[in-house]
Design an enzyme around this catalytic site. Structure first.
Site, mmCIF file in Angstrom:
data_model
loop_
_atom_site.group_PDB
_atom_site.id
_atom_site.type_symbol
_atom_site.label_atom_id
_atom_site.label_comp_id
_atom_site.label_asym_id
_atom_site.label_seq_id
_atom_site.Cartn_x
_atom_site.Cartn_y
_atom_site.Cartn_z
ATOM 1 N N CYS A 2 0.452 -1.082 0.102
ATOM 2 C CA CYS A 2 -0.080 0.089 0.364
ATOM 3 C C CYS A 2 0.823 1.535 -0.044
ATOM 4 O O CYS A 2 -0.050 2.859 -0.164
ATOM 5 C CB CYS A 2 -1.049 0.332 1.328
ATOM 6 S SG CYS A 2 -2.206 1.328 1.108
ATOM 7 N N LYS A 607 -6.827 2.440 3.895
ATOM 8 C CA LYS A 607 -7.404 4.154 3.772
ATOM 9 C C LYS A 607 -7.541 4.394 1.969
ATOM 10 O O LYS A 607 -9.018 5.190 1.650
ATOM 11 C CB LYS A 607 -6.508 5.053 4.441
ATOM 12 C CG LYS A 607 -7.156 6.614 4.288
ATOM 13 C CD LYS A 607 -8.573 6.236 5.015
ATOM 14 C CE LYS A 607 -9.409 7.867 5.441
ATOM 15 N NZ LYS A 607 -9.989 8.078 5.649
#
Length: 612
Positions: A2, A607
């Site tokens: 990520c 997120k």
């Protein structure tokens, strides 16, 4: 995916790599790692499962040195293979180290090919394929590291970004950006690269945002960039206004609670300079948009997650106030079916981060269609969505660190309501609605502040929910999508299976789930649908359901042993969606705390979702 960090410097960079990783943790992670070329030009790599502090402790306990002037680091959110040290990044092949975000769609074919060349795989990831492929291409056909990476990029299919390091070329990083964001930070005798500028704020305030198809060669003194056509090109430098201070919790124990309580301020910032003497005006929409707005007859909103739920609310508003038919698309579905876009459509793309892969794919897809205009609504000023959109409306909520959206959700609704008022103003229609929106939206921050005062009443309910496996949440009208958003918050922050339903749909199947062990939250406001909602409550009561009503103080309910009522402050009907989500956010937060959930970083979630 990520998070990626890479640095080339004239000083030791270990602490800056670790700081960058810490600033990327909010994006989601399950493991982390880093590799440096040490002062003897040896490749040193370490990887750990868990938070970045696990990696930091491991480095402190290692006898080997991780000091070096060139390095890459990564936080991983698993897409190929479970969270293990072997699957964590960087991935090494001889002298080559690679960190990677995104997905390589043809990795299985390439893996088979590399196995035939006697390469051994230590992981389940598609990233290791890239590392071996670069190593193989370099040894077979030679050339500079930049040339090798360019050749390999032509063999890879997917949406991804990589940063490549070579211990035989210790003062250079090669980055490639194919649909997944990369940002270069410019320094003095030092340059850096990351997937999020927050990772580099302690190193630079000046950034270059790579575009889709760019390949960059980064040294401590020079940046060279080639576009997707292999033309050498200069990209603009942008000076950021984002401060590292936003990454602090202040007096709050968790970012989630901090961001829930920041909502009045976030909404004020979203309204700032957009409230004129007696109307709402979005200066971003001047010029061509205002000239073509009269041709718009249809609205199409494209979104994911919480943004999709805010789009659902706005559908009621677009049709009620602007008289425009409206439909909503889930971005991940939108791109993979035959779509019809009316030529008189306004397309609206919603995203908190502006980096969601599905949203960006949808935005790029629609450019081949004939429509009036497209707009993005986003909270991140320098994101890919903002840069690629015709026109953007920023929500100015400030950086949101917690995975669960709170202030970005309410500010997104605020921006959508302002957009509708702006459309009515330019089209010179529905003056009463313009006045109603104008008057209501200015007191919204105050109404949210009042709603936050119910925190103690909400906290008393926690033990009634913390041991439950399922929760049903219902609402009517604009409170139906708020019920869905409330259910999403419960899933994210308390790991309770929760579902939001339209109250009128209970009798079409959901009543079968009602029993004494399944709490039902009912969102009630004083409007024309009140009587129907009261009838739904009676349906649940008669089947022994445990009912938790959240309603305005002035609404009367008869006492019952299986009914709990949380009285909410008065709020104008127009503002109900933004106000009523607040007690649901608080409830989700407090239940998560009761269950010892990491509410800022729930398991398995990220997120910023940069894969499709």
């Amino acid at each position: 995916m990520c998070g990626i960090v890479g640095i080339v410097s004239q000083r030791n960079i270990l602490k800056f790599l670790l700081t960058g990783l810490n600033h990327l943790e909010y994006r989601g992670y399950d493991s982390s790692g880093l590799a440096v070329i040490d002062n003897n030009n040896k490749l040193r790599c370490i990887k750990k499962v868990g938070k970045v502090n696990v990696l930091e402790k491991a480095i402190l306990n290692k006898k080997m040195s991780f000091l070096g002037k060139t390095g890459v680091a990564h936080t991983r959110w698993a897409t190929h293979g479970p969270p293990t040290e072997n699957n964590a990044h960087p991935h090494i092949s001889g002298n080559i180290a690679v960190v990677h975000n995104g997905i390589i769609e043809n990795h299985e074919h390439l893996r088979s090919k590399l196995k035939s060349y006697k390469y051994k795989f230590n992981s389940d990831t598609d990233t290791e394929v890239i590392a071996h492929l670069i190593h193989w291409e370099q040894n077979k056909n030679g050339g500079s590291l930049t040339e090798v990476v360019k050749r390999v990029s032509r063999m890879l299919f997917g949406i991804y970004s990589t940063v490549v390091m070579d211990s035989n070329n210790p003062n250079i990083l090669i980055a490639e950006c194919f649909g997944s964001p990369l940002i270069i930070g410019l320094g003095i005798c030092e340059n850096s690269i990351a997937s999020d500028q927050l990772a580099l704020l302690n190193l630079s305030k000046n950034f270059i945002f790579l575009k889709n198809g760019d390949i960059a060669e980064i040294t401590n003194s020079k940046i060279r960039i080639w576009d997707k056509f292999n033309n050498k090109i200069n990209r603009d430098t942008v000076q950021t206004k984002i401060s590292l201070d936003i990454n602090k919790k202040g007096n709050f124990k968790h970012f989630l609670k901090k961001e829930i309580f920041e909502q009045p301020k976030a909404i004020k910032n979203t309204l700032k300079n957009r409230i004129k003497k007696n109307y709402i005006y979005l200066s971003e929409l001047s010029g061509k948009f205002n000239k073509t707005i009269k041709y718009i007859k249809h609205i199409k909103l494209v979104a994911c997650g919480s943004s999709y739920n805010s789009a659902m609310v706005s559908k009621y508003w677009f049709e009620k106030f602007a008289g425009l038919s409206c439909n909503i698309e889930i971005a991940s579905e939108f791109c993979y079916r035959k779509i019809v876009i009316c030529k008189n459509s306004l397309l609206i793309f919603l995203s908190q981060s502006g980096e969601t892969a599905d949203i960006l794919s949808a935005l790029r897809l629609i450019k081949k269609f004939n429509y009036v205009f497209s707009i993005s609504i986003c909270n991140t000023p320098e994101s890919s969505l903002i840069r690629e959109s015709e026109i953007s409306i920023l929500t100015h909520a400030g950086v949101e660190i917690s995975v669960a959206s709170t202030k970005t959700f309410t500010t997104q609704l605020t921006a959508l309501l302002m957009l509708i008022s702006h459309i009515c103003y330019i089209r010179k229609i529905n003056e009463k609605s313009q006045t109603d929106i104008f008057n209501a939206i200015q007191i919204l921050p105050n109404r949210i502040e009042q709603m936050l005062l119910v925190k103690n009443s909400v906290k008393k309910l926690v033990k009634n929910f913390s041991n439950k496996k399922n929760v049903i949440i219902i609402g009517r009208g604009e409170l139906y999508p708020i019920a869905i958003e409330a259910a999403l918050k419960l899933k994210e922050t308390s790991y309770i299976h929760a579902e939001g339903y339209a109250a009128g749909e209970l009798k079409h199947g959901t009543l079968a789930l009602i029993d004494t062990n399944t709490p039902v939250i009912v969102l009630v406001c004083k409007n024309k649908l009140l009587r129907k909602t009261l009838s739904n409550i009676e349906e649940i009561k008669s089947r022994g359901g445990q009912i938790y009503i959240f309603s305005e103080k002035s609404i009367f309910f008869s006492k019952s042993s299986n009914v709990n009522i949380t009285k909410l402050p008065f709020v104008e009907e127009l503002l109900v969606p933004m106000a009523y989500i607040v007690p649901m956010q608080l409830l989700s937060y407090y239940i998560g705390i009761e269950k010892n959930v990491d509410v800022d970083h729930p398991r398995n979630l990220a997120k910023t979702v940069t894969v499709e």
